[in-house]
Scaffold this motif. Structure first.
Motif, PDB file in Angstrom:
ATOM      1  N   VAL A  38       0.843  -1.200   0.000  1.00 34.52           N
ATOM      2  CA  VAL A  38       0.000   0.000   0.000  1.00 34.52           C
ATOM      3  C   VAL A  38       0.875   1.246   0.000  1.00 34.52           C
ATOM      4  O   VAL A  38       0.609   2.201  -0.741  1.00 34.52           O
ATOM      5  CB  VAL A  38      -0.981   0.004   1.200  1.00 34.52           C
ATOM      6  CG1 VAL A  38      -1.705   1.345   1.296  1.00 34.52           C
ATOM      7  CG2 VAL A  38      -1.986  -1.126   1.071  1.00 34.52           C
ATOM      8  N   LEU A  39       1.912   1.238   0.819  1.00 34.22           N
ATOM      9  CA  LEU A  39       2.828   2.387   0.842  1.00 34.22           C
ATOM     10  C   LEU A  39       3.457   2.612  -0.531  1.00 34.22           C
ATOM     11  O   LEU A  39       3.619   3.758  -0.971  1.00 34.22           O
ATOM     12  CB  LEU A  39       3.917   2.198   1.894  1.00 34.22           C
ATOM     13  CG  LEU A  39       3.465   2.263   3.346  1.00 34.22           C
ATOM     14  CD1 LEU A  39       4.630   1.951   4.278  1.00 34.22           C
ATOM     15  CD2 LEU A  39       2.866   3.608   3.667  1.00 34.22           C
ATOM     16  N   CYS A  40       3.784   1.540  -1.207  1.00 35.77           N
ATOM     17  CA  CYS A  40       4.354   1.643  -2.552  1.00 35.77           C
ATOM     18  C   CYS A  40       3.322   2.229  -3.513  1.00 35.77           C
ATOM     19  O   CYS A  40       3.642   3.112  -4.313  1.00 35.77           O
ATOM     20  CB  CYS A  40       4.813   0.268  -3.023  1.00 35.77           C
ATOM     21  SG  CYS A  40       5.673   0.312  -4.599  1.00 35.77           S
ATOM     22  N   ASP A  41       2.080   1.753  -3.428  1.00 34.38           N
ATOM     23  CA  ASP A  41       1.007   2.292  -4.277  1.00 34.38           C
ATOM     24  C   ASP A  41       0.816   3.786  -4.026  1.00 34.38           C
ATOM     25  O   ASP A  41       0.609   4.552  -4.962  1.00 34.38           O
ATOM     26  CB  ASP A  41      -0.322   1.570  -4.006  1.00 34.38           C
ATOM     27  CG  ASP A  41      -0.339   0.126  -4.487  1.00 34.38           C
ATOM     28  OD1 ASP A  41       0.537  -0.249  -5.298  1.00 34.38           O
ATOM     29  OD2 ASP A  41      -1.232  -0.620  -4.041  1.00 34.38           O
ATOM     30  N   LEU A  42       0.878   4.180  -2.766  1.00 35.81           N
ATOM     31  CA  LEU A  42       0.622   5.575  -2.409  1.00 35.81           C
ATOM     32  C   LEU A  42       1.793   6.502  -2.715  1.00 35.81           C
ATOM     33  O   LEU A  42       1.589   7.644  -3.111  1.00 35.81           O
ATOM     34  CB  LEU A  42       0.256   5.683  -0.921  1.00 35.81           C
ATOM     35  CG  LEU A  42      -1.077   5.085  -0.519  1.00 35.81           C
ATOM     36  CD1 LEU A  42      -1.234   5.108   0.990  1.00 35.81           C
ATOM     37  CD2 LEU A  42      -2.229   5.818  -1.194  1.00 35.81           C
ATOM     38  N   SER A  43       3.006   6.018  -2.511  1.00 36.88           N
ATOM     39  CA  SER A  43       4.166   6.908  -2.665  1.00 36.88           C
ATOM     40  C   SER A  43       4.839   6.801  -4.019  1.00 36.88           C
ATOM     41  O   SER A  43       5.618   7.677  -4.388  1.00 36.88           O
ATOM     42  CB  SER A  43       5.179   6.653  -1.552  1.00 36.88           C
ATOM     43  OG  SER A  43       5.691   5.339  -1.649  1.00 36.88           O
ATOM     44  N   GLY A  44       4.565   5.727  -4.754  1.00 39.65           N
ATOM     45  CA  GLY A  44       5.176   5.562  -6.063  1.00 39.65           C
ATOM     46  C   GLY A  44       6.686   5.615  -5.979  1.00 39.65           C
ATOM     47  O   GLY A  44       7.299   5.006  -5.112  1.00 39.65           O
ATOM     48  N   SER A  45       7.295   6.391  -6.856  1.00 44.54           N
ATOM     49  CA  SER A  45       8.760   6.459  -6.908  1.00 44.54           C
ATOM     50  C   SER A  45       9.322   7.613  -6.082  1.00 44.54           C
ATOM     51  O   SER A  45      10.509   7.905  -6.157  1.00 44.54           O
ATOM     52  CB  SER A  45       9.205   6.599  -8.361  1.00 44.54           C
ATOM     53  OG  SER A  45       8.667   7.780  -8.922  1.00 44.54           O
ATOM     54  N   PHE A  46       8.459   8.251  -5.280  1.00 48.65           N
ATOM     55  CA  PHE A  46       8.935   9.388  -4.479  1.00 48.65           C
ATOM     56  C   PHE A  46       9.920   8.974  -3.395  1.00 48.65           C
ATOM     57  O   PHE A  46      10.771   9.751  -2.999  1.00 48.65           O
ATOM     58  CB  PHE A  46       7.764  10.154  -3.856  1.00 48.65           C
ATOM     59  CG  PHE A  46       6.962  10.904  -4.872  1.00 48.65           C
ATOM     60  CD1 PHE A  46       7.484  12.026  -5.509  1.00 48.65           C
ATOM     61  CD2 PHE A  46       5.703  10.481  -5.216  1.00 48.65           C
ATOM     62  CE1 PHE A  46       6.763  12.709  -6.458  1.00 48.65           C
ATOM     63  CE2 PHE A  46       4.965  11.157  -6.168  1.00 48.65           C
ATOM     64  CZ  PHE A  46       5.489  12.277  -6.802  1.00 48.65           C
ATOM     65  N   ILE A  47       9.776   7.761  -2.902  1.00 50.65           N
ATOM     66  CA  ILE A  47      10.763   7.250  -1.950  1.00 50.65           C
ATOM     67  C   ILE A  47      11.154   5.848  -2.392  1.00 50.65           C
ATOM     68  O   ILE A  47      10.381   5.141  -3.046  1.00 50.65           O
ATOM     69  CB  ILE A  47      10.267   7.249  -0.479  1.00 50.65           C
ATOM     70  CG1 ILE A  47       9.027   6.383  -0.300  1.00 50.65           C
ATOM     71  CG2 ILE A  47      10.001   8.648   0.006  1.00 50.65           C
ATOM     72  CD1 ILE A  47       8.595   6.249   1.151  1.00 50.65           C
ATOM     73  N   SER A  48      12.348   5.443  -2.040  1.00 53.64           N
ATOM     74  CA  SER A  48      12.857   4.143  -2.479  1.00 53.64           C
ATOM     75  C   SER A  48      12.234   3.013  -1.668  1.00 53.64           C
ATOM     76  O   SER A  48      11.699   3.230  -0.574  1.00 53.64           O
ATOM     77  CB  SER A  48      14.382   4.108  -2.335  1.00 53.64           C
ATOM     78  OG  SER A  48      14.733   4.053  -0.963  1.00 53.64           O
ATOM     79  N   ASP A  49      12.358   1.797  -2.192  1.00 57.77           N
ATOM     80  CA  ASP A  49      11.876   0.611  -1.474  1.00 57.77           C
ATOM     81  C   ASP A  49      12.567   0.485  -0.126  1.00 57.77           C
ATOM     82  O   ASP A  49      11.929   0.147   0.879  1.00 57.77           O
ATOM     83  CB  ASP A  49      12.106  -0.654  -2.305  1.00 57.77           C
ATOM     84  CG  ASP A  49      11.217  -0.715  -3.542  1.00 57.77           C
ATOM     85  OD1 ASP A  49      10.195   0.001  -3.588  1.00 57.77           O
ATOM     86  OD2 ASP A  49      11.545  -1.488  -4.463  1.00 57.77           O
TER      87      ASP A  49
END
Length: 181
Positions: A119-130
């Protein structure tokens, strides 16, 4: 009910009102029915994933694929029940239960580290790294007394959310103090 060619009876309206715990007025239910019929283009009595995706705001939502799992194939009564969590009259508990379901993608009643990370990945996209996402989530879970291997039930999830909101609230106050004072 739920067919574009049918009309809602007073009984139908009251039944839907009971089903959604009276979070919508009768007029709101009639309006929701009109919208439901617009979305149910083939008058099947339910709304498909493609029909939901025809709503631009829904399609653009970064969580749309997760939400689709929850809404695909809803009849009118269940459509209103789903939307009731978005009502101004809905309790915080009802809203949190919906959020929990969004995170619990497999519907097993538990949220894992990976569920939250997705979910965090969906919400933040590429703005922050994995790596940054994993680090922040690990720290947040540890502050709440959990680990990466923990499975969060609804009560645990609420505890983690409350810490997250506390941190967010304090950071926004600090930001305002630094930049606007």
């Amino acid at each position: 009910m739920g067919n574009a060619s049918s009309m809602l009876t007073q009984y139908d309206i009251e039944e839907v009102q009971e089903h959604c715990h009276k979070l919508f007025s009768q007029q709101e239910i009639v309006s929701l029915y009109q919208r439901f019929c617009q979305l149910d283009r083939n008058a099947k009595g339910f709304i498909s994933a493609d029909e939901f995706l025809s709503v631009p705001e829904f399609a653009m939502n970064p969580l749309s694929q997760r939400l689709l799992k929850m809404v695909d194939g809803l009849n009118f009564k269940d459509f209103v029940a789903f939307l009731s969590a978005f009502s101004a009259k809905a309790s915080v508990q009802q809203k949190i239960q919906l959020i929990f379901k969004v995170y619990d993608s497999d519907g097993n009643g538990k949220v894992s580290f990976n569920d939250i990370l997705e979910v965090l990945c969906d919400l933040s996209g590429s703005f922050i790294s994995d790596d940054q996402r994993e680090q922040v989530l690990t720290q947040l879970l540890e502050e709440a007394g959990y680990s990466r291997n923990s499975y969060l039930m609804l009560d645990d999830f609420v505890k983690v959310l409350s810490i997250l909101f506390y941190v967010y609230y304090n950071c926004s106050i600090l930001y305002q103090f630094i930049f606007f004072v």
